[in-house]
Design a protein around this motif. Structure first.
Motif, PDB file in Angstrom:
ATOM      1  N   HIS A   1       0.945  -1.120  -0.101  1.00  0.00           N
ATOM      2  CA  HIS A   1      -0.062  -0.013  -0.040  1.00  0.00           C
ATOM      3  C   HIS A   1       0.865   1.184  -0.038  1.00  0.00           C
ATOM      4  N   ARG A   2       1.959   1.150   0.701  1.00  0.00           N
ATOM      5  CA  ARG A   2       2.926   2.464   0.920  1.00  0.00           C
ATOM      6  C   ARG A   2       3.478   2.395  -0.623  1.00  0.00           C
ATOM      7  N   LEU A   3       3.586   1.503  -1.084  1.00  0.00           N
ATOM      8  CA  LEU A   3       4.544   1.797  -2.393  1.00  0.00           C
ATOM      9  C   LEU A   3       3.403   1.939  -3.500  1.00  0.00           C
ATOM     10  N   GLY A   4       2.246   1.948  -3.326  1.00  0.00           N
ATOM     11  CA  GLY A   4       1.184   2.206  -4.333  1.00  0.00           C
ATOM     12  C   GLY A   4       0.686   0.891  -4.994  1.00  0.00           C
ATOM     13  N   TRP A   5       0.951  -0.152  -4.707  1.00  0.00           N
ATOM     14  CA  TRP A   5       0.512  -1.507  -5.174  1.00  0.00           C
ATOM     15  C   TRP A   5      -0.652  -2.077  -4.340  1.00  0.00           C
ATOM     16  N   THR A   6      -1.540  -2.610  -5.189  1.00  0.00           N
ATOM     17  CA  THR A   6      -2.705  -3.390  -4.292  1.00  0.00           C
ATOM     18  C   THR A   6      -2.360  -5.038  -4.273  1.00  0.00           C
ATOM     19  N   PRO A   7      -2.521  -5.618  -3.430  1.00  0.00           N
ATOM     20  CA  PRO A   7      -2.017  -7.087  -3.308  1.00  0.00           C
ATOM     21  C   PRO A   7      -3.128  -7.940  -4.182  1.00  0.00           C
ATOM     22  N   GLN A   8      -2.956  -8.657  -4.796  1.00  0.00           N
ATOM     23  CA  GLN A   8      -3.874  -9.511  -5.837  1.00  0.00           C
ATOM     24  C   GLN A   8      -4.058 -10.956  -5.136  1.00  0.00           C
ATOM     25  N   ILE A   9      -5.150 -11.280  -4.579  1.00  0.00           N
ATOM     26  CA  ILE A   9      -5.453 -12.544  -4.188  1.00  0.00           C
ATOM     27  C   ILE A   9      -5.970 -13.443  -5.235  1.00  0.00           C
ATOM     28  N   PRO A  10      -5.386 -14.500  -5.312  1.00  0.00           N
ATOM     29  CA  PRO A  10      -5.832 -15.345  -6.646  1.00  0.00           C
ATOM     30  C   PRO A  10      -7.253 -16.220  -6.051  1.00  0.00           C
ATOM     31  N   VAL A  11      -8.010 -16.246  -7.259  1.00  0.00           N
ATOM     32  CA  VAL A  11      -9.464 -16.937  -7.045  1.00  0.00           C
ATOM     33  C   VAL A  11      -8.994 -18.422  -7.072  1.00  0.00           C
TER      34      VAL A  11
END
Length: 181
Positions: free
Chosen positions: A129-139
């Motif tokens: 979040h601090r780096l501007g990325w959103t974590p992606q949770i696999p389906v």
């Protein structure tokens, strides 16, 4: 929202709030009661009481801004830049060929390999979040899932379904498509 994009307080806003606390300290020194200070500055009594306790314990210096709260990041700026660069290279460059998503677990493994530092998944989420990325949770998908059959259905059946008119009307049990029984 990231701090650089407008979340949190700017340096000017932090300085303004600090100045407000210093003015409150001046009023405390004059004997003005906390509820009156809260009314004058249009802030909560809880905040003023917290300022008052800090002022009693350490004077005006105790009301100064002390920097961001929380645990310090274990990655310095040089390492953060390297992590950004490695994230930009993508998951495939790091052996994750099945999909192109950076999950928190993958980023934690990457940090461990690059810097020999272990991060929990929650801390990785904060860092991303601090780096501007959103974590992606696999389906989670069934092993039996047939991608070819799904693609064929989407190409052939879905347009026919999408093109049908809905005959649903208020008061009906639910939507039905024209031509369906």
């Amino acid at each position: 929202m990231r701090y650089a994009e407008g979340g949190g307080l700017t340096a000017a806003e932090r300085a303004r709030r600090e100045q407000l606390r210093f003015e409150a300290a001046g009023l405390f020194a004059q004997g003005v009661p906390a509820p009156e200070v809260a009314r004058r500055f249009r802030v909560s009594r809880m905040s003023v009481n917290r300022w008052y306790r800090a002022w009693q314990a350490g004077g005006q210096e105790a009301l100064a801004f002390k920097g961001p709260g929380g645990e310090k990041c274990r990655l310095d700026e040089r390492r953060l830049e390297r992590l950004r660069a490695e994230l930009e290279r993508g998951p495939a460059a790091h052996g994750y060929l099945e999909d192109q998503r950076w999950t928190p677990a993958r980023v934690a493994d990457l940090i461990s390999v690059l810097f020999h530092i272990r991060y929990t998944l929650r801390k990785v989420s904060y860092l991303l979040h601090r780096l501007g990325w959103t974590p992606q949770i696999p389906v989670q998908r069934a092993v039996e899932r047939g991608e070819g059959v799904i693609e064929q259905w989407v190409a052939e059946e879905w347009p026919a379904i999408k093109g049908r008119r809905s005959t649903w009307a208020p008061g009906c049990a639910g939507p039905t498509s024209a031509g369906r029984t």
